[in-house]
Design an enzyme around this catalytic site. Structure first.
Site, short mmCIF file in Angstrom:
data_model
loop_
_atom_site.label_atom_id
_atom_site.label_comp_id
_atom_site.label_asym_id
_atom_site.label_seq_id
_atom_site.Cartn_x
_atom_site.Cartn_y
_atom_site.Cartn_z
N ASP A 47 77.71 -9.95 86.96
CA ASP A 47 76.46 -10.86 86.96
C ASP A 47 76.02 -10.78 85.64
O ASP A 47 75.84 -9.80 85.01
CB ASP A 47 75.71 -10.06 87.89
CG ASP A 47 76.44 -9.87 89.57
OD1 ASP A 47 76.04 -11.17 90.29
OD2 ASP A 47 77.05 -8.90 89.76
N ASP A 52 81.65 -7.24 82.39
CA ASP A 52 80.72 -7.15 83.53
C ASP A 52 80.86 -8.47 84.26
O ASP A 52 81.37 -9.41 83.83
CB ASP A 52 79.34 -7.12 82.70
CG ASP A 52 78.14 -7.13 83.75
OD1 ASP A 52 78.58 -6.40 84.95
OD2 ASP A 52 76.85 -7.24 83.62
N ASP A 67 75.46 -7.97 79.83
CA ASP A 67 74.16 -8.45 79.60
C ASP A 67 73.06 -7.67 79.95
O ASP A 67 71.94 -7.90 79.57
CB ASP A 67 74.19 -9.58 80.59
CG ASP A 67 73.83 -9.41 82.11
OD1 ASP A 67 74.81 -8.42 82.54
OD2 ASP A 67 72.83 -9.55 82.71
#
Length: 269
Positions: free
Chosen positions: A34, A32, A215
């Protein structure tokens, strides 16, 4: 019983264990952007990849296949990462490009473009008066950011999103870190995108071990897709924080993108 973030061991504390799981196998790494490669920031355009993280990812890509899987538009995350030879899945997997230029765009997502444009217009009309609210149009979704909105207004934003969904049963909202992602209600997500990439890149053999680093709640689809087949690493939210009670299908945790960089650097060696 479902695991929570606070149940997960630190991946950095289990390097020997990870080494045993990787022994004799080739890693395939999915990242991922961000909150994983960069810290979460007030505005998406400020999430700039550090020189050190770019070097780590570039070194890793020389050793094994690497893909970036993001809610951002594909062209946006490609520009931010700035590394050739990676696969990119943008718009939560609705737009995928593999090394060599081959591209797959989920046509169902493209068919929703007029509706998403109408929803964007509606959201601007309902939310532009709220200080700090930000509407971000994407290729296959519309994001409602409220990180800079006063907490007293969060309920108002949630009500507008709920009303919008009530009007359009073909849409869904995925909550993230101070954002609602309004997207087509289709059986496609980051997890499906990861499985598609494994197949497209010829990475389905038993000697390949997929690792996914993410996240947010949207990354749980990828953790679930790889359960029993690969390794999920959840980045962010140290145990003891409110996020520690969040259910997860990940195997390990890392508390910060900096820790993610340390583990990725280890994998690159």
């Amino acid at each position: 019983m479902a695991r929570t973030l606070s149940d997960l061991p630190s991946a950095l504390d289990r390097l020997d264990e990870l080494g045993r799981r990787l022994a004799g196998r080739k890693p395939a790494v999915f990242l991922d952007y961000d909150g994983t490669l960069t810290p979460i920031v007030e505005r998406p355009e400020l999430a700039v990849l550090s020189d050190s993280m770019r070097r780590i990812v570039r070194d890793l890509a020389r050793r094994c296949p690497v893909a970036v899987v993001s809610g951002r538009d594909r062209t946006d995350v490609e520009r931010l990462v700035g590394i050739d030879g990676l696969a990119f899945a943008g718009s939560h997997g609705f737009d995928i490009r593999v090394p060599g230029g081959r591209r797959i765009a989920r046509r169902e997502g493209e068919d929703f473009a007029p509706l998403l444009k109408a929803v964007e217009t509606r959201l601007h009309g309902a939310l532009d008066a709220i200080e700090g609210a930000r509407i971000e149009p994407k290729k296959a979704s519309v994001a409602v950011h409220y990180r800079q909105v006063a907490e007293t207004e969060w309920g108002r934003i949630a009500a507008v999103v709920e009303a919008t969904l009530a009007e359009h049963g073909t849409l869904r909202a995925t909550p993230g870190k101070m954002v609602y992602e309004i997207q087509p209600r289709l059986d496609w997500n980051k997890g499906r995108a990861v499985l598609w990439l494994l197949d497209a890149l010829g990475l389905t053999a038993p000697d390949v071990l997929p690792l996914y680093f993410g996240d947010d709640i949207t990354d749980e689809d990828a953790f679930n897709a790889l359960a029993g087949r690969g390794i999920g690493v959840l980045v962010g939210g140290a145990p003891g924080e409110a996020a520690g009670n969040r259910p997860t299908a990940a195997d390990y945790r890392l508390d910060t993108p900096e820790e993610a960089g340390r583990l990725l650097d280890t994998l690159a060696r």
